[in-house]
Enzyme design. Sequence first.
Site, PDB file in Angstrom:
ATOM      1  N   GLU A   1      41.466  56.375  17.225  1.00  0.00           N
ATOM      2  CA  GLU A   1      42.666  57.118  16.670  1.00  0.00           C
ATOM      3  C   GLU A   1      43.831  56.731  17.649  1.00  0.00           C
ATOM      4  O   GLU A   1      43.947  57.122  18.664  1.00  0.00           O
ATOM      5  CB  GLU A   1      42.255  58.447  16.324  1.00  0.00           C
ATOM      6  CG  GLU A   1      43.354  59.138  15.272  1.00  0.00           C
ATOM      7  CD  GLU A   1      42.984  60.481  15.127  1.00  0.00           C
ATOM      8  OE1 GLU A   1      43.285  61.021  14.026  1.00  0.00           O
ATOM      9  OE2 GLU A   1      42.257  61.075  15.800  1.00  0.00           O
TER      10      GLU A   1
ATOM     11  N   LYS B   1      42.852  58.969   6.409  1.00  0.00           N
ATOM     12  CA  LYS B   1      42.149  60.303   6.685  1.00  0.00           C
ATOM     13  C   LYS B   1      42.391  61.425   5.932  1.00  0.00           C
ATOM     14  O   LYS B   1      43.503  61.712   5.559  1.00  0.00           O
ATOM     15  CB  LYS B   1      42.808  60.597   8.247  1.00  0.00           C
ATOM     16  CG  LYS B   1      42.088  61.834   8.868  1.00  0.00           C
ATOM     17  CD  LYS B   1      42.702  62.068  10.279  1.00  0.00           C
ATOM     18  CE  LYS B   1      41.890  63.100  11.221  1.00  0.00           C
ATOM     19  NZ  LYS B   1      42.669  63.271  12.594  1.00  0.00           N
TER      20      LYS B   1
ATOM     21  N   CYS C   1      37.983  60.772  13.500  1.00  0.00           N
ATOM     22  CA  CYS C   1      38.071  62.140  14.094  1.00  0.00           C
ATOM     23  C   CYS C   1      37.786  63.477  13.451  1.00  0.00           C
ATOM     24  O   CYS C   1      36.621  63.828  13.459  1.00  0.00           O
ATOM     25  CB  CYS C   1      39.541  62.318  14.859  1.00  0.00           C
ATOM     26  SG  CYS C   1      39.840  63.618  16.182  1.00  0.00           S
TER      27      CYS C   1
END
Length: 280
Positions: free
Chosen positions: A50, A127, A167
């Site tokens: 990321e 995301k 993440c």
Amino acid sequence: MSDRHAILTPFRVSALQMVSTPERERNLDEAGRLIAQAAGEGAQLVLLPEYFCFMGHREADKLAIRETYGDGPIQRFLADSARRHRVWIIGGTLPLAVTTPTPDHARVLNTTLVFDPEGVERARYDKIHLFNFEKGSESFDEARTIRPGSEVCVFDAPFGRVGLSVCYDLRFPELYRRMGDVALIVVPSAFTYTTGRAHWETLLRARAVENQCYVLAAAQGGTHENGRRTWGHSMLIDPWGEIVGQRSDEGPGVVTGDIDRARIDEVRRSLPAWRHRVLR
């Protein structure tokens, strides 16, 4: 391509660990060096972390390098690297401009793009879960500068289906159940040192065990020029929850290992938890 037609020979994958800076071009040069190293180790698929392309001094700094979906120096770098090295590249995340349903000039999408060995884009994931953390001097709120995505994304690779996540998504197991039957889950990340030390390995191994698939995690790892410290420990985990390979220290590097369909079949045959699911 369905898993029924996936190749049965081991498929080599690499996770890149980086300590990204506020300079985009310097980050792209470093990513290019690590991609070449992974390809030299025989990797057929390479995962970047990321924010591989940019870690600014302030959260809003990413707005200055956002790209329009379909073109831009970061997107061209990913496509060119995939084509040059003849590998699949999962491009960590990059900031894309928000254009729909209405433009949002104060925020970006934190987006993963996938390119095949021809340099053709094959998947996109924005995301979904945005990190928020307050402890002592540490304060993060991604929602200030990032608009969340809403769609689960899975794509077909030569060895089977691959589920995309980023993440903070790692803390939400329902996302991974929505992916269905996958051979690999990828988790490009920038876990803080505090949260990574506490939960990183536990969460990654849990996702591998409960979905009986491989998990490949590429992390930021070290002290960045903006003062942030990230946990690192990029790794590959097999469907039994065993760590196949791991970078045990901070700093840039490559973790390489194999995706073995026979191992997935063995685990699911001996403990058929995937088949025993009742609540969907």
